[in-house]
Design a protein around this motif. Structure first.
Motif: not given
Length: 404
Positions: A156-157, A159-160, A163-164, A169
């Motif tokens: 999750s870290q 992916k975030k 994308k940021n 993505e």
């Protein structure tokens, strides 16, 4: 059959130091790319490493890099690509940026047993964004070292963060390079998300030099000496054995206190692609060119950053570099919180363009700057340039510019 298949594109392996780039290269290609003696001693990648991989499909439709299946039947060849193993250590960012200049796509390695992002993870991904590389796959490596819960949190870290940073993505593949787990899933992602680029055709041929060296062993008979070797990739056009070429900016000479850079003319004696000699080669994959140059002229990467073109078709030789500049707010690759202040007159900066690394003094600051380079570059207008500044004893990426 595999010996006649040429590499179609360059895929870079990038990321923070010790996140498994070289191990994954070995898992995919069977080749350990850290062959430089100092790399072996220090346990990190210093120079760009190269290895070709052939992607195959077995009788069940699974992708693999193995020549034969468990029954000894030969697997069908899909395509061949070149891997570029780039260093992750913060003091070696210039080499990584050089590698990014010859990448068509990139695999970003992120260790699952460390918090994301690490300093060079952020810096490397930003370099890809600057250079406009969008064919990116993230590998969440070392999942065998943590629990399933920890793996999901780290995923999750990642992916975030991605994308940021990029604004879009990209696929994230959990695997263990050390154990060889999920390598087939990674190959499927390469096939899906990294299509071979369309060939750039034109009258001119342009080859970016990423390595240069002498392959002759001490004591070799002078009549059996091989000419100087250039390693890198063709950006456009085609190179042929026997062709006369120009290497720019070439070599520096001094006369009466005045320095000048002169392109070097030579001929191509041999072209090696995919481990075999070929008569000609267009864009796609890493290649080596044997020239008629004295091998002493190509030793120890002395011609890295040069551009090989047809005679008279080289890019401009630049000693005073004019740039439109965009600076970041903060240093991306530092553990400390370092604010980036405006570029000042007489400041010394490190510049990367293509595979060339140079440095110079700012003679005109502002959003449009002029830098007097200590080592000339050969580049075309519109080329992207990365800019690094020294903080304490380390150089860090602070922004980028476009050549005017």
């Amino acid at each position: 059959m595999s010996k006649t298949v040429m590499p179609e594109m360059n895929i870079g392996l990038i990321g923070h130091v010790d996140h498994g780039k070289t191990t994954l290269t070995a898992a995919l290609s069977g080749k350990w790319t850290d062959t430089h003696s100092e790399e072996l001693k220090r346990g990190i990648t210093i120079k760009l490493g190269y290895a070709d991989i052939t992607i195959r499909k077995d009788s069940k439709g699974n992708l693999t890099t193995s020549e034969k299946d468990n029954n000894g039947k030969e697997n069908k060849i899909i395509r061949k690509v070149s891997l570029i193993d780039a260093p992750g250590h913060e003091t070696l960012m210039a080499v990584m940026i050089s590698g990014a200049a010859i990448m068509n796509g990139a695999i970003l390695m992120i260790a699952a047993n460390e918090k994301c992002p690490q300093p060079q993870t952020r810096e490397h991904l930003t370099v890809l964004k600057i250079l406009g590389i969008k064919n990116i796959i993230v590998v969440q490596n070392k999942v065998d070292l943590i629990s399933e819960k920890e793996s999901k949190e780290n995923y999750s870290q990642i992916k975030k963060f991605v994308k940021n940073t990029l604004g879009f993505e990209v696929p994230v593949i959990p695997l263990s390079a050390q154990k060889g787990a999920n390598i087939d899933i990674l190959l499927e992602a390469i096939q899906e998300f990294m299509p071979t680029s369309k060939v750039k055709r034109g009258d001119n041929s342009e080859f970016i030099v990423a390595r240069s060296f002498d392959i002759n062993k001490p004591g070799t008979d002078i009549k059996k000496l091989s000419g100087g070797i250039l390693g890198g990739t063709i950006n456009s056009g085609k190179l042929k054995v026997g062709q006369e070429i120009e290497i720019s900016p070439g070599f520096k000479s001094n006369r009466k206190g005045v320095s000048t850079w002169t392109p070097v003319k030579t001929k191509i004696k041999n072209i090696v692609s995919g481990g075999i000699s070929v008569k000609d080669k267009g864009p796609g994959g890493s290649i080596a060119i044997e020239t008629e140059l004295d091998p002493s002229q190509t030793r120890t990467d002395s011609l890295v950053g040069n551009i090989v073109s047809r005679v008279g078709k080289s890019p401009n030789i630049i000693t005073n570099l004019n740039l439109d500049v965009i600076l970041f707010n903060k240093v991306l690759g530092a553990k400390e919180n370092l604010t980036i202040t405006p570029i000042k007159a007489n400041e010394i900066l490190v510049i990367n363009v293509g595979t060339a690394t140079t440095w110079g003094s700012v003679i005109q600051p502002g959003k449009k700057i002029t830098i007097n380079l200590k080592k000339a570059i050969s580049a075309r207008k519109g080329s992207k340039v990365s800019i690094s500044r020294k903080f304490n004893s380390r150089w860090h990426l602070i922004g980028y510019g476009e050549i005017k």
